[in-house]
Design a protein around this motif. Structure first.
Motif, PDB file in Angstrom:
ATOM      1  N   CYS A 168       0.859  -1.188   0.000  1.00 19.75           N
ATOM      2  CA  CYS A 168       0.000   0.000   0.000  1.00 19.75           C
ATOM      3  C   CYS A 168       0.894   1.237   0.000  1.00 19.75           C
ATOM      4  O   CYS A 168       1.791   1.352   0.829  1.00 19.75           O
ATOM      5  N   CYS A 178      -4.435   0.023   0.278  1.00 16.65           N
ATOM      6  CA  CYS A 178      -5.276  -0.951   0.975  1.00 16.65           C
ATOM      7  C   CYS A 178      -6.628  -0.343   1.348  1.00 16.65           C
ATOM      8  O   CYS A 178      -6.796   0.881   1.320  1.00 16.65           O
ATOM      9  N   CYS A 210       0.182   3.371   3.604  1.00 16.39           N
ATOM     10  CA  CYS A 210       0.627   2.912   4.933  1.00 16.39           C
ATOM     11  C   CYS A 210       1.779   1.895   4.844  1.00 16.39           C
ATOM     12  O   CYS A 210       2.256   1.400   5.862  1.00 16.39           O
ATOM     13  N   CYS A 242      -6.927   2.327   4.103  1.00 13.75           N
ATOM     14  CA  CYS A 242      -6.468   3.697   3.807  1.00 13.75           C
ATOM     15  C   CYS A 242      -7.403   4.454   2.874  1.00 13.75           C
ATOM     16  O   CYS A 242      -7.508   5.676   2.974  1.00 13.75           O
TER      17      CYS A 242
HETATM   18 ZN   LIG Z   1      -2.815   1.220   3.498  1.00 10.97          ZN
END
Ligand SMILES: [Zn+2]
Length: 246
Positions: A155, A179, A158, A182
């Protein structure tokens, strides 16, 4: 000036003066070239049936002392891909391939891998099988070769690793996946199932010879079409003209 020879694909032709043509090609050895074909619109033995968009040719040319145009000496047809010109759907896809190639690799940027991809893409289209897959594969690989591969490993927001399970989102500003913790799946962040991400990974990294006649499920094609269109537009900062005909 010495004569140079290379395999090339005709990207475009334009009338020039009374009887000449300006021809733009993507060549194996010299990248995108623009040249004058003297007398090509009269019957000329030096250019028999070879100066047609999408044709694969063997080209001989000379550089001029000044300016960025070259002189085309001879051009021999190797493969004309006639099927492409008789089908609007194929013509649209081939036009997009040609435009993306020229945008990623403008004048004097040589890239043998990109040349092989364009040759492969036009050849696959002319066989009229799995043309949607061919198109997505072409976009994915062309972007990767141009330095814009999609990061599928984690991702981008993050940094959590993507383990190949569950849905992932495409995050256009980073050219990467994100992801679901997020971002939300939306028009701006289209989602992809794990199989779709795997196909994208294969299209980016598998040897070209293994991607002949690849077939995908319809839902994978639908997801990838959205992702690739957004990716190309974001990275190039514009919509390609030929995109509207797809
Ligand atoms: Zn993420």
């Amino acid at each position: 000036m010495e004569t140079k020879k290379t395999e090339a694909i005709i990207l475009r032709t334009k009338d020039f003066g009374e009887s000449d043509l300006i021809v733009t090609v993507f060549s194996y050895r010299y990248g995108t070239l623009k040249g004058v074909a003297k007398g090509a619109r009269r019957s000329s033995k030096r250019f028999v049936n070879s100066l047609t968009t999408f044709s694969l040719v063997n080209l001989a040319f000379r550089e001029r002392r000044s300016g960025d145009l070259v002189w085309l000496d001879t051009c021999e047809l190797a493969e004309g891909f006639p099927a492409i010109r008789s089908d609007y759907n194929l013509l649209s896809k081939a036009s997009y391939m040609v435009e993306l190639t020229e945008t990623l690799f403008p004048s004097n940027v040589q890239n043998a891998e990109m040349f092989q991809l364009l040759k492969f893409g036009l050849g696959s289209l002319s066989e009229k099988q799995n043309t949607e897959e061919t198109m997505i594969m072409f976009q994915t690989r062309a972007m990767k070769i141009g330095g814009f591969g999609i990061n599928l490993s984690q991702c981008s927001l993050c940094n959590r690793r993507y383990e190949g399970k569950g849905r992932a989102l495409f995050h256009p500003p980073s050219g990467s996946i994100a992801c679901l913790s997020c971002e939300k799946e939306s028009v701006l962040n289209p989602g992809m199932g794990p199989k779709t991400v795997q196909v994208l990974e294969d299209f980016q990294s598998t040897d070209l010879s293994l991607l002949q006649n690849v077939q995908c499920d319809d839902d994978i094609i639908t997801e990838l079409k959205k992702v690739l269109m957004m990716h190309v537009e974001h990275r190039l900062g514009k919509k390609l003209k030929s995109a509207k005909y797809l």
